[in-house]
Design a protein around this motif. Structure first.
Motif, PDB file in Angstrom:
ATOM      1  N   VAL A   1       0.854  -1.191   0.000  1.00  0.00           N
ATOM      2  CA  VAL A   1       0.000   0.000   0.000  1.00  0.00           C
ATOM      3  C   VAL A   1       0.891   1.243   0.000  1.00  0.00           C
ATOM      4  N   LEU A   2       0.651   2.143  -0.941  1.00  0.00           N
ATOM      5  CA  LEU A   2       1.335   3.436  -0.990  1.00  0.00           C
ATOM      6  C   LEU A   2       0.338   4.468  -0.475  1.00  0.00           C
ATOM      7  N   ALA A   3       0.537   4.926   0.745  1.00  0.00           N
ATOM      8  CA  ALA A   3      -0.460   5.737   1.443  1.00  0.00           C
ATOM      9  C   ALA A   3      -0.034   7.201   1.510  1.00  0.00           C
ATOM     10  N   ASP A   4      -0.823   8.057   0.900  1.00  0.00           N
ATOM     11  CA  ASP A   4      -0.639   9.503   0.995  1.00  0.00           C
ATOM     12  C   ASP A   4      -1.080   9.936   2.392  1.00  0.00           C
ATOM     13  N   VAL A   5      -0.136  10.394   3.194  1.00  0.00           N
ATOM     14  CA  VAL A   5      -0.462  10.902   4.532  1.00  0.00           C
ATOM     15  C   VAL A   5      -0.008  12.354   4.653  1.00  0.00           C
ATOM     16  N   SER A   6      -0.265  13.105   3.586  1.00  0.00           N
ATOM     17  CA  SER A   6       0.045  14.529   3.577  1.00  0.00           C
ATOM     18  C   SER A   6      -0.931  15.285   4.470  1.00  0.00           C
ATOM     19  N   GLY A   7      -0.665  16.568   4.657  1.00  0.00           N
ATOM     20  CA  GLY A   7      -1.467  17.371   5.566  1.00  0.00           C
ATOM     21  C   GLY A   7      -2.942  17.395   5.229  1.00  0.00           C
ATOM     22  N   SER A   8      -3.276  17.335   3.937  1.00  0.00           N
ATOM     23  CA  SER A   8      -4.684  17.385   3.542  1.00  0.00           C
ATOM     24  C   SER A   8      -5.462  16.164   3.998  1.00  0.00           C
TER      25      SER A   8
ATOM     26  N   ALA B   1      -5.507  15.126   6.864  1.00  0.00           N
ATOM     27  CA  ALA B   1      -5.966  15.406   8.224  1.00  0.00           C
ATOM     28  C   ALA B   1      -7.151  16.365   8.230  1.00  0.00           C
ATOM     29  N   GLU B   2      -7.642  16.743   7.033  1.00  0.00           N
ATOM     30  CA  GLU B   2      -8.732  17.716   6.935  1.00  0.00           C
ATOM     31  C   GLU B   2      -9.857  17.128   6.076  1.00  0.00           C
ATOM     32  N   PRO B   3     -10.938  16.626   6.616  1.00  0.00           N
ATOM     33  CA  PRO B   3     -11.163  16.468   8.053  1.00  0.00           C
ATOM     34  C   PRO B   3     -10.353  15.315   8.625  1.00  0.00           C
ATOM     35  N   ARG B   4     -10.256  15.272   9.926  1.00  0.00           N
ATOM     36  CA  ARG B   4      -9.457  14.269  10.617  1.00  0.00           C
ATOM     37  C   ARG B   4      -9.919  12.847  10.291  1.00  0.00           C
ATOM     38  N   GLU B   5     -11.183  12.698   9.962  1.00  0.00           N
ATOM     39  CA  GLU B   5     -11.717  11.357   9.723  1.00  0.00           C
ATOM     40  C   GLU B   5     -10.992  10.634   8.597  1.00  0.00           C
ATOM     41  N   LYS B   6     -10.434  11.360   7.611  1.00  0.00           N
ATOM     42  CA  LYS B   6      -9.791  10.687   6.485  1.00  0.00           C
ATOM     43  C   LYS B   6      -8.621   9.833   6.939  1.00  0.00           C
ATOM     44  N   ILE B   7      -7.693  10.395   7.701  1.00  0.00           N
ATOM     45  CA  ILE B   7      -6.528   9.628   8.139  1.00  0.00           C
ATOM     46  C   ILE B   7      -6.941   8.576   9.162  1.00  0.00           C
ATOM     47  N   ASP B   8      -7.915   8.888  10.003  1.00  0.00           N
ATOM     48  CA  ASP B   8      -8.378   7.902  10.983  1.00  0.00           C
ATOM     49  C   ASP B   8      -8.973   6.684  10.289  1.00  0.00           C
ATOM     50  N   VAL B   9      -9.811   6.922   9.270  1.00  0.00           N
ATOM     51  CA  VAL B   9     -10.445   5.819   8.558  1.00  0.00           C
ATOM     52  C   VAL B   9      -9.409   5.026   7.766  1.00  0.00           C
ATOM     53  N   LEU B  10      -8.437   5.708   7.155  1.00  0.00           N
ATOM     54  CA  LEU B  10      -7.398   5.005   6.419  1.00  0.00           C
ATOM     55  C   LEU B  10      -6.618   4.070   7.349  1.00  0.00           C
ATOM     56  N   ASN B  11      -6.250   4.562   8.524  1.00  0.00           N
ATOM     57  CA  ASN B  11      -5.559   3.713   9.498  1.00  0.00           C
ATOM     58  C   ASN B  11      -6.403   2.501   9.878  1.00  0.00           C
TER      59      ASN B  11
ATOM     60  N   THR C   1       0.830   0.307  13.573  1.00  0.00           N
ATOM     61  CA  THR C   1       0.950   1.586  14.263  1.00  0.00           C
ATOM     62  C   THR C   1       0.337   2.655  13.372  1.00  0.00           C
ATOM     63  N   ASP C   2      -0.562   3.460  13.917  1.00  0.00           N
ATOM     64  CA  ASP C   2      -1.251   4.464  13.105  1.00  0.00           C
ATOM     65  C   ASP C   2      -0.286   5.469  12.490  1.00  0.00           C
ATOM     66  N   MET C   3      -0.635   5.903  11.264  1.00  0.00           N
ATOM     67  CA  MET C   3       0.130   6.931  10.556  1.00  0.00           C
ATOM     68  C   MET C   3      -0.427   8.303  10.915  1.00  0.00           C
ATOM     69  N   GLU C   4       0.442   9.312  10.862  1.00  0.00           N
ATOM     70  CA  GLU C   4       0.040  10.696  11.097  1.00  0.00           C
ATOM     71  C   GLU C   4       0.125  11.471   9.783  1.00  0.00           C
ATOM     72  N   ALA C   5      -0.796  12.405   9.586  1.00  0.00           N
ATOM     73  CA  ALA C   5      -0.851  13.188   8.347  1.00  0.00           C
ATOM     74  C   ALA C   5      -0.215  14.559   8.548  1.00  0.00           C
ATOM     75  N   ARG C   6       0.732  14.896   7.642  1.00  0.00           N
ATOM     76  CA  ARG C   6       1.338  16.227   7.690  1.00  0.00           C
ATOM     77  C   ARG C   6       2.159  16.459   6.416  1.00  0.00           C
ATOM     78  N   GLY C   7       2.255  17.722   6.010  1.00  0.00           N
ATOM     79  CA  GLY C   7       3.161  18.101   4.930  1.00  0.00           C
ATOM     80  C   GLY C   7       2.660  17.807   3.532  1.00  0.00           C
ATOM     81  N   GLY C   8       3.632  17.637   2.603  1.00  0.00           N
ATOM     82  CA  GLY C   8       3.347  17.517   1.185  1.00  0.00           C
ATOM     83  C   GLY C   8       3.021  16.099   0.729  1.00  0.00           C
TER      84      GLY C   8
ATOM     85  N   VAL D   1       3.475  -1.266   3.933  1.00  0.00           N
ATOM     86  CA  VAL D   1       2.854   0.053   3.744  1.00  0.00           C
ATOM     87  C   VAL D   1       3.946   1.107   3.628  1.00  0.00           C
ATOM     88  N   ILE D   2       3.930   1.834   2.510  1.00  0.00           N
ATOM     89  CA  ILE D   2       4.801   2.989   2.320  1.00  0.00           C
ATOM     90  C   ILE D   2       3.970   4.239   2.617  1.00  0.00           C
TER      91      ILE D   2
END
Length: 225
Positions: A20-27, A29-39, A86-93, A63-64
């Motif tokens: 899985v190639l997972a985009d965890v950029s800052g976007s 996290a907006e809304p937070r549910e996106k990264i939470d659901v992906l995890n 371990t859950d991923m955090e969303a930030r940056g580009g 997972v990348i």
């Protein structure tokens, strides 16, 4: 002198890699549910794959994650049964090029993906346009022996995904039959990952592991979250 009884050695299960190639950029996290659901989707997928590790195939999952820190191997490509998420955090580009390069390196490394492995499944998840040089990295992945044979899937997350960004994902996927799946709400993300789980599980349970997927991701009524 009596002969020695013949020894029978069980065939070692062949790995079926899922990356899985997972985009965890800052976007994301907006809304937070996106990264939470992906995890949560990846966590559930790992659990389902662990219970499906039977027969002649063994599902390996990696997972990348790619964000402002570049592309990192968040989850080693290894048997799903031994994974601890371990859950991923969303930030940056959104450095997609770096993620594609890392994916190509992993597939090329026979200590990680041996020559005897079944063709891999690559799942690209993104909600926006890449922020680095990605085209050469994609071309190299698609022209590599394992990358060219991979079953490549993609999901565009969120209602604000531009046509330009979707076009990037369309270049990644294996063919138009699966195409780029659009998950404009949280429920669709969950159902899409359920579809990925079902199609990969069918491959590992089949006598023809390298067959192309025949299930339609748009028929989501069959793949409840």
């Amino acid at each position: 002198m009596m002969g020695t009884a013949p020894r029978f050695v069980a065939a070692k299960a062949r790995p079926l890699p899922v990356l899985v190639l997972a985009d965890v950029s800052g976007s994301m996290a907006e809304p937070r549910e996106k990264i939470d659901v992906l995890n949560e989707c990846i966590r559930r997928m790992l659990a389902d794959f662990a219970s499906a590790d039977i027969g002649r195939g063994l599902i390996h999952v990696g997972v990348i994650a790619f964000n402002q820190e570049g592309a990192t191997l968040h989850q080693n490509l290894a048997p799903a049964a031994g994974a601890s998420w371990t859950d991923m955090e969303a930030r940056g580009g959104t450095p997609l090029g770096a993620a594609l390069t890392l994916a190509g390196e992993l597939l090329h490394d026979e200590s990680i993906v041996p020559a005897r492995a079944f063709s891999p499944t690559l799942v690209l998840v993104s909600d926006g346009m890449p922020t680095d040089e990605w085209e050469e990295a994609l071309d190299q992945l698609l022209s590599s022996p394992k990358g060219s044979r991979a079953n490549r899937l993609a999901v565009a997350i969120g209602p604000d995904m531009t046509e330009q960004a979707k076009a990037v994902l369309r270049r990644f996927v294996t063919d138009d039959a699966t195409g780029v799946f659009e998950a404009q709400d949280i429920g669709r993300i969950q159902q899409y990952f359920r579809w990925v789980t079902v199609t990969v599980t069918q491959r590992v349970q089949s006598t023809r592991h390298d067959r192309s997927t025949v299930l339609d991701p748009e028929d989501l009524s069959d793949f409840g979250a």
